[in-house]
Scaffold this active site. Structure first.
Site, PDB file in Angstrom:
ATOM      1  N   ASN A  11       0.740  -1.209  -0.088  1.00  0.00           N
ATOM      2  CA  ASN A  11       0.130   0.012  -0.131  1.00  0.00           C
ATOM      3  C   ASN A  11       1.008   1.218   0.057  1.00  0.00           C
ATOM      4  OD1 ASN A  11      -1.309   2.217   1.158  1.00  0.00           O
ATOM      5  ND2 ASN A  11      -3.024   0.973   1.806  1.00  0.00           N
ATOM      6  N   LYS A  14       0.377   3.932   2.940  1.00  0.00           N
ATOM      7  CA  LYS A  14       1.006   3.394   4.134  1.00  0.00           C
ATOM      8  C   LYS A  14       2.278   3.690   4.173  1.00  0.00           C
ATOM      9  CE  LYS A  14      -0.786  -0.876   5.159  1.00  0.00           C
ATOM     10  NZ  LYS A  14      -1.226  -1.736   5.941  1.00  0.00           N
ATOM     11  N   ASP A  71      -0.324  -3.613   9.896  1.00  0.00           N
ATOM     12  CA  ASP A  71      -1.529  -4.334   9.649  1.00  0.00           C
ATOM     13  C   ASP A  71      -2.619  -3.083  10.225  1.00  0.00           C
ATOM     14  OD1 ASP A  71      -2.670  -6.035   7.891  1.00  0.00           O
ATOM     15  OD2 ASP A  71      -3.954  -6.713   9.617  1.00  0.00           O
ATOM     16  N   PHE A 153      -5.284   9.204   3.149  1.00  0.00           N
ATOM     17  CA  PHE A 153      -5.963   7.969   2.291  1.00  0.00           C
ATOM     18  C   PHE A 153      -7.108   7.123   3.016  1.00  0.00           C
ATOM     19  CE2 PHE A 153      -4.086   4.386   4.123  1.00  0.00           C
ATOM     20  CZ  PHE A 153      -3.034   5.033   5.011  1.00  0.00           C
ATOM     21  N   GLY A 154      -7.696   6.165   2.383  1.00  0.00           N
ATOM     22  CA  GLY A 154      -8.430   5.300   3.142  1.00  0.00           C
ATOM     23  C   GLY A 154      -9.691   5.919   3.691  1.00  0.00           C
ATOM     24  N   TYR A 155     -10.064   5.695   4.851  1.00  0.00           N
ATOM     25  CA  TYR A 155     -11.269   6.197   5.660  1.00  0.00           C
ATOM     26  C   TYR A 155     -11.004   7.695   6.443  1.00  0.00           C
ATOM     27  CZ  TYR A 155     -12.782   1.299   5.603  1.00  0.00           C
ATOM     28  OH  TYR A 155     -13.041   0.057   4.966  1.00  0.00           O
ATOM     29  N   LYS A 176      -1.616  14.906  11.135  1.00  0.00           N
ATOM     30  CA  LYS A 176      -1.898  13.313  11.181  1.00  0.00           C
ATOM     31  C   LYS A 176      -0.975  12.490  11.671  1.00  0.00           C
ATOM     32  CE  LYS A 176      -3.589   9.263   8.635  1.00  0.00           C
ATOM     33  NZ  LYS A 176      -3.749   8.578   7.418  1.00  0.00           N
ATOM     34  N   HIS A 181      -2.673   6.501  14.747  1.00  0.00           N
ATOM     35  CA  HIS A 181      -2.380   5.124  15.313  1.00  0.00           C
ATOM     36  C   HIS A 181      -1.197   4.653  14.651  1.00  0.00           C
ATOM     37  CE1 HIS A 181      -4.779   6.047  11.783  1.00  0.00           C
ATOM     38  NE2 HIS A 181      -4.358   4.879  11.163  1.00  0.00           N
ATOM     39  N   ARG A 182      -0.815   4.942  13.262  1.00  0.00           N
ATOM     40  CA  ARG A 182       0.561   4.730  13.002  1.00  0.00           C
ATOM     41  C   ARG A 182       1.605   5.650  13.396  1.00  0.00           C
ATOM     42  NH1 ARG A 182      -1.370   4.852   8.187  1.00  0.00           N
ATOM     43  NH2 ARG A 182      -1.893   2.681   8.186  1.00  0.00           N
TER      44      ARG A 182
HETATM   45  P1  ITT Z   1      -0.646  -4.168   2.778  1.00  0.00           P
HETATM   46  O1  ITT Z   1      -1.329  -5.461   3.132  1.00  0.00           O
HETATM   47  O2  ITT Z   1       0.024  -4.390   1.428  1.00  0.00           O
HETATM   48  O3  ITT Z   1       0.165  -3.614   3.878  1.00  0.00           O
HETATM   49  P2  ITT Z   1      -3.525  -2.952   2.741  1.00  0.00           P
HETATM   50  O4  ITT Z   1      -3.941  -1.841   2.242  1.00  0.00           O
HETATM   51  O5  ITT Z   1      -4.024  -4.358   2.351  1.00  0.00           O
HETATM   52  O6  ITT Z   1      -1.645  -3.000   2.229  1.00  0.00           O
HETATM   53  P3  ITT Z   1      -4.228  -3.172   5.434  1.00  0.00           P
HETATM   54  O7  ITT Z   1      -4.230  -4.731   5.260  1.00  0.00           O
HETATM   55  O8  ITT Z   1      -3.499  -2.784   6.714  1.00  0.00           O
HETATM   56  O9  ITT Z   1      -3.143  -2.902   4.489  1.00  0.00           O
HETATM   57  O10 ITT Z   1      -5.500  -2.497   5.189  1.00  0.00           O
HETATM   58  C1  ITT Z   1      -5.931  -1.498   6.132  1.00  0.00           C
HETATM   59  C2  ITT Z   1      -6.726  -0.738   5.300  1.00  0.00           C
HETATM   60  O11 ITT Z   1      -7.356   0.381   6.204  1.00  0.00           O
HETATM   61  C3  ITT Z   1      -6.180   0.318   4.276  1.00  0.00           C
HETATM   62  O12 ITT Z   1      -6.445  -0.375   2.969  1.00  0.00           O
HETATM   63  C4  ITT Z   1      -6.897   1.503   3.989  1.00  0.00           C
HETATM   64  O13 ITT Z   1      -7.888   1.534   3.686  1.00  0.00           O
HETATM   65  C5  ITT Z   1      -7.223   1.501   5.778  1.00  0.00           C
HETATM   66  N1  ITT Z   1      -6.205   2.344   6.442  1.00  0.00           N
HETATM   67  C6  ITT Z   1      -5.220   1.909   6.988  1.00  0.00           C
HETATM   68  N2  ITT Z   1      -4.486   3.091   7.680  1.00  0.00           N
HETATM   69  C7  ITT Z   1      -5.212   4.020   7.394  1.00  0.00           C
HETATM   70  C8  ITT Z   1      -5.322   5.500   7.843  1.00  0.00           C
HETATM   71  O14 ITT Z   1      -4.051   5.728   8.383  1.00  0.00           O
HETATM   72  N3  ITT Z   1      -6.051   6.208   7.293  1.00  0.00           N
HETATM   73  C9  ITT Z   1      -7.264   5.951   6.744  1.00  0.00           C
HETATM   74  N4  ITT Z   1      -7.222   4.523   6.456  1.00  0.00           N
HETATM   75  C10 ITT Z   1      -6.379   3.830   6.580  1.00  0.00           C
END
Ligand code: ITT
Length: 203
Positions: A11, A14, A71, A153-155, A176, A181-182
């Site tokens: 990802n 991330k 993860d 990104f993501g949520y 951020k 969390h990260r």
């Molecule tokens: P890898 O397994 O290759 O690391 P992935 O995208 O599948 O990539 P995850 O299994 O950890 O990674 O999935 C977590 C999901 O949660 C990710 O695809 C995002 O949609 C969301 N996510 C994770 N961290 C986030 C963040 O800081 N802010 C918003 N959404 C997040």
């Protein structure tokens, strides 16, 4: 001793955050783009910890370079902790960030503000010769009623951290990273990395 660390994630969003967060560690931080291709790693663990360990072990096994995997999951109280380990694929096959946020907002439609509590959880796994460690970072917040902001990104557009007036997607990356969390998980792993690389460097 070469102080190399490879980030075991496909990802790119991330990876970008992790690279920024590791930038002061004095390490040569690589991504999966910098090493020989590693096939898909099936995330079939039942916990974030199992999946993080699986990813870090796979990448360390393939590269021999100390590996750090992340993860992460979003756990929504009203949804009894979902999407949790299914966060990336919440809206089904071909899920995108947008379709995931849309599904979440649909599930949460009409739920009053006081019942919209959620938390982001990141488990980092560090694997190197003779070392396996995990740490966890948590950021508590609430799910908004509509997406707000374009950063991150993501949520991020639907997550309002506790005590903040803006969603993660309305914050700049540094803001951020300071509360996420990260960011919290990276702070916890920092002493382990210093100990490992310090010890290695001193050999
Ligand atoms: P890898 O397994 O290759 O690391 P992935 O995208 O599948 O990539 P995850 O299994 O950890 O990674 O999935 C977590 C999901 O949660 C990710 O695809 C995002 O949609 C969301 N996510 C994770 N961290 C986030 C963040 O800081 N802010 C918003 N959404 C997040």
């Amino acid at each position: 001793m070469d102080r190399k660390l490879v980030l075991a994630t496909h990802n790119k969003d991330k990876a970008r955050e992790l690279q920024t967060l590791c930038s002061g560690f004095g390490l040569h931080v690589l991504t999966l783009d910098d090493v020989s291709p590693i096939g898909e790693i099936i995330e079939d663990g039942e916990t974030l910890e199992e999946n993080a360990l699986k990813k870090a072990r796979a990448v360390f096994g393939a590269t021999g370079i100390p590996s750090l995997a992340d993860d992460s999951g979003l756990e929504v109280h009203y949804l009894r902790g979902e999407p949790g380990i299914y966060t990336a694929r919440y809206s089904g096959p071909g899920a995108s960030y947008q379709s995931n946020c849309k599904k979440l907002l649909t599930e949460m439609r009409g739920v009053p503000p006081r019942r919209r509590g959620a938390r982001f959880r990141t488990v980092l796994a560090f694997i190197a010769e003779g070392t396996e460690e995990t740490v966890e970072g948590i950021c508590k917040g609430t799910i908004t009623e509509e997406p707000l902001g374009k950063n991150g990104f993501g949520y991020d557009p639907v997550f309002l951290p506790v005590g903040a007036l803006r969603t993660f997607a309305e914050m700049d990356p540094d803001e951020k990273n300071r509360i996420s969390h990260r960011g919290k998980a990276l702070e916890l792993i920092r002493p382990l990395l210093s100990e490992f690389f310090g010890r290695e460097a001193g050999r």
